[in-house]
Scaffold this motif. Structure first.
Motif, PDB file in Angstrom:
ATOM      1  N   ALA A 172     -12.276  -2.536   8.060  1.00  0.00           N
ATOM      2  CA  ALA A 172     -12.807  -1.199   8.332  1.00  0.00           C
ATOM      3  C   ALA A 172     -14.138  -0.993   7.634  1.00  0.00           C
TER       4      ALA A 172
ATOM      5  N   ILE B 234      -7.382   5.663   1.801  1.00  0.00           N
ATOM      6  CA  ILE B 234      -6.642   4.440   2.045  1.00  0.00           C
ATOM      7  C   ILE B 234      -6.100   3.899   0.720  1.00  0.00           C
TER       8      ILE B 234
ATOM      9  N   ARG C  22       0.821  -1.205   0.000  1.00  0.00           N
ATOM     10  CA  ARG C  22       0.000   0.000   0.000  1.00  0.00           C
ATOM     11  C   ARG C  22       0.857   1.258   0.000  1.00  0.00           C
TER      12      ARG C  22
ATOM     13  N   LEU D 238     -10.803   1.957  14.573  1.00  0.00           N
ATOM     14  CA  LEU D 238     -10.746   0.753  13.744  1.00  0.00           C
ATOM     15  C   LEU D 238     -10.761  -0.503  14.608  1.00  0.00           C
TER      16      LEU D 238
ATOM     17  N   VAL E 256     -11.970   4.983   6.936  1.00  0.00           N
ATOM     18  CA  VAL E 256     -10.564   5.282   6.663  1.00  0.00           C
ATOM     19  C   VAL E 256     -10.478   6.123   5.395  1.00  0.00           C
TER      20      VAL E 256
ATOM     21  N   LEU F 251      -7.418  -2.501   8.562  1.00  0.00           N
ATOM     22  CA  LEU F 251      -7.780  -1.811   7.324  1.00  0.00           C
ATOM     23  C   LEU F 251      -8.780  -2.628   6.505  1.00  0.00           C
ATOM     24  N   ARG F 252      -8.597  -3.935   6.450  1.00  0.00           N
ATOM     25  CA  ARG F 252      -9.485  -4.774   5.649  1.00  0.00           C
ATOM     26  C   ARG F 252     -10.872  -4.915   6.276  1.00  0.00           C
TER      27      ARG F 252
ATOM     28  N   ALA G 150       1.586   2.879  11.712  1.00  0.00           N
ATOM     29  CA  ALA G 150       0.579   3.588  10.928  1.00  0.00           C
ATOM     30  C   ALA G 150       1.110   4.939  10.459  1.00  0.00           C
TER      31      ALA G 150
ATOM     32  N   GLU H   5      -2.952  -4.256   8.946  1.00  0.00           N
ATOM     33  CA  GLU H   5      -3.596  -4.664   7.702  1.00  0.00           C
ATOM     34  C   GLU H   5      -4.965  -5.289   7.975  1.00  0.00           C
TER      35      GLU H   5
ATOM     36  N   THR I 136      -2.922   8.763   5.342  1.00  0.00           N
ATOM     37  CA  THR I 136      -4.153   8.201   5.903  1.00  0.00           C
ATOM     38  C   THR I 136      -4.229   8.455   7.403  1.00  0.00           C
TER      39      THR I 136
END
Length: 464
Positions: free
Chosen positions: A149, A157, A93, A219, A154, A146-147, A200, A143, A207
């Motif tokens: 979320a 992203i 990312r 999150l 976010v 984030l997936r 982060a 990670e 982000t």
């Protein structure tokens, strides 16, 4: 004082130094770290007096995070490959994966003293191996956040490359994620929260801007089904969920004791009506503590007993017993529930009115064991329910024949259950210690027969 602390932090350990001095210097060197000074030893080992009543409740089954349980079983090792895939996906990312990884490695390595102080116990890994564990597990968790979320939480992203479902079994199979989330709530299965925030900031600076603390926390709360709430600084995932659950801050801490003197059946015999309280489904994790006694009616939020309930509750209690200065409301709540239940008759009553909601196939006997052991080994509680228990203990309606009949039936059943319990315990001890195999069984039978014959011979000799 700051200069002295910096000297401890900057000083390198040599092989000639005594090993026992290292932990002292690590702790002193971390006292000035703004992320650690309030949470030294926040990821402590669960005391044996708590662990012995259900050791499985404190040990991960699928996923290990941090150094304590790393490599302890082949089942846990199987998840390591998937953590590497998640780490690679997170790096993809970024605009410069290799440079970003180098920057993260240097930053995490510089936190060695702070990380060790957070665990509060001896860590067998050297600085580089410990930094590797923090880097891998931190990237995996970030990670995962984030997936999972929710849409729109976010902003900006970046997408990852090579997003193949076959590489991501945690989200690809619905039965896997609950096990992972349960393992992430164990006290001994945590990494310091500042590791996540540092990663982060470095990997996704566009982000996670100046609101990095709040966004990572939100999150995490979303992942575990908690509503987003402004929280004070926290030490790790379990501490964050604890801070988001409690409703009574600043209660007086005192020695743990059973404040409720009457169980559910005896409260009913005293004229008290027990009633399940309707709670907001979106805020059920906070409202579960909101127990009220008004005009002879005890309103109790439903206590949902699921497969993971005992794990969550035991680890929240272990956290409260390990950190000074945090609320002890889970411990007090467990002690209140323990006071409500002293026999299977109480279980039947609470289930019938909806106070206990069984979401799985669990027997009343297992529930009775759960309530009977959940507070064993607890040393501290707070005053969350002190006034409530005092009112319940002193309340009494007029004596009626119905009250007498309820109490007689209750005490008879309670005595019968106690007798059965001690008989089962004695039987287990007999089987475990005295009859582990067929030869010892023959020996025990022969000894009993010999004892009986000797007694009979003595009796007849005395009367002949």
């Amino acid at each position: 004082m700051d200069q002295t602390q910096n000297e401890f932090t900057q000083k390198e350990f040599t092989q000639k130094e005594f090993g026992w001095m290292q932990s002292i210097k690590v702790t002193l060197g971390s006292l000035n770290h703004r992320e650690v000074k309030s949470f030294i030893s926040s990821i402590a080992n669960v005391p044996s007096k708590l662990r012995k009543h259900n050791e499985k409740a404190y040990s991960p089954k699928r996923l290990t995070i941090g150094p304590i349980h790393r490599g302890t079983s082949s089942t846990l090792l199987a998840m390591e490959e998937h953590k590497w895939h998640y780490m690679l996906a997170l790096l993809q990312r970024t605009e410069t994966p290799v440079q970003s990884l180098d920057t993260c490695g240097r930053a995490i390595l510089s936190f060695d003293d702070a990380v060790r102080a957070s665990y509060g116990s001896y860590i067998k890994y050297d600085s580089h191996e410990l930094a590797k564990i923090m880097l891998l597990d931190g990237c995996f968790l970030l990670e995962l956040l984030l997936r999972c979320a929710p849409p729109g939480m976010v902003p900006r992203i970046p997408s990852e490359d090579n997003h193949h479902g076959s590489l991501h079994p945690i989200l690809g199979y619905h039965e896997m994620l609950p096990f992972v989330l349960t393992d992430l709530t164990l006290l001994e299965n945590q990494i310091p929260f500042f590791v996540l925030k540092t990663l982060a900031r470095i990997l996704l600076p566009n982000t996670f801007t100046n609101q990095v603390d709040r966004l990572v926390a939100n999150l995490t709360l979303s992942l575990f089904g908690y509503p987003s709430n402004p929280c004070p600084p926290v030490a790790h995932f379990l501490h964050l969920m604890h801070s988001s659950s409690i409703i009574n801050e600043g209660q007086q801490v005192k020695q743990a004791q059973q404040e409720l003197k009457n169980c559910a059946t005896r409260l009913r015999a005293s004229g008290i009506t027990l009633r399940a309280m309707e709670v907001d489904r979106d805020n059920v994790k906070r409202s579960s503590f909101d127990i009220k006694f008004v005009a002879g009616v005890l309103h109790i939020p439903p206590f949902h007993v699921e497969e993971t309930t005992e794990v969550y509750l035991r680890n929240f209690i272990a956290l409260e017993q390990s950190i000074i200065g945090i609320s002890k409301q889970f411990s007090s709540y467990a002690l209140f529930l323990r006071g409500l239940v002293c026999s299977s008759q109480d279980i039947e009553l609470l289930v019938s009115i909806g106070v206990i909601v069984k979401g799985m196939q669990i027997s009343n006997e297992n529930l009775l064991t759960f309530f009977g052991t959940i507070t064993k080994g607890v040393d501290e509680m707070d005053s969350s329910y002190s006034k409530l228990c005092e009112d319940l203990n002193t309340y009494s309606a007029e004596n009626t024949p119905k009250k007498f009949a309820i109490l007689v039936c209750h005490y008879c059943r309670h005595c019968g259950e106690c007798i059965r319990y001690y008989c089962k315990c004695s039987y287990r001890i007999l089987i475990r210690d005295h009859i582990p195999n067929v030869w010892k069984l023959i020996g025990v039978v022969a000894a009993v027969v010999l004892l009986v014959l000797t007694t009979m011979q003595t009796y007849y000799s005395a009367h002949s």
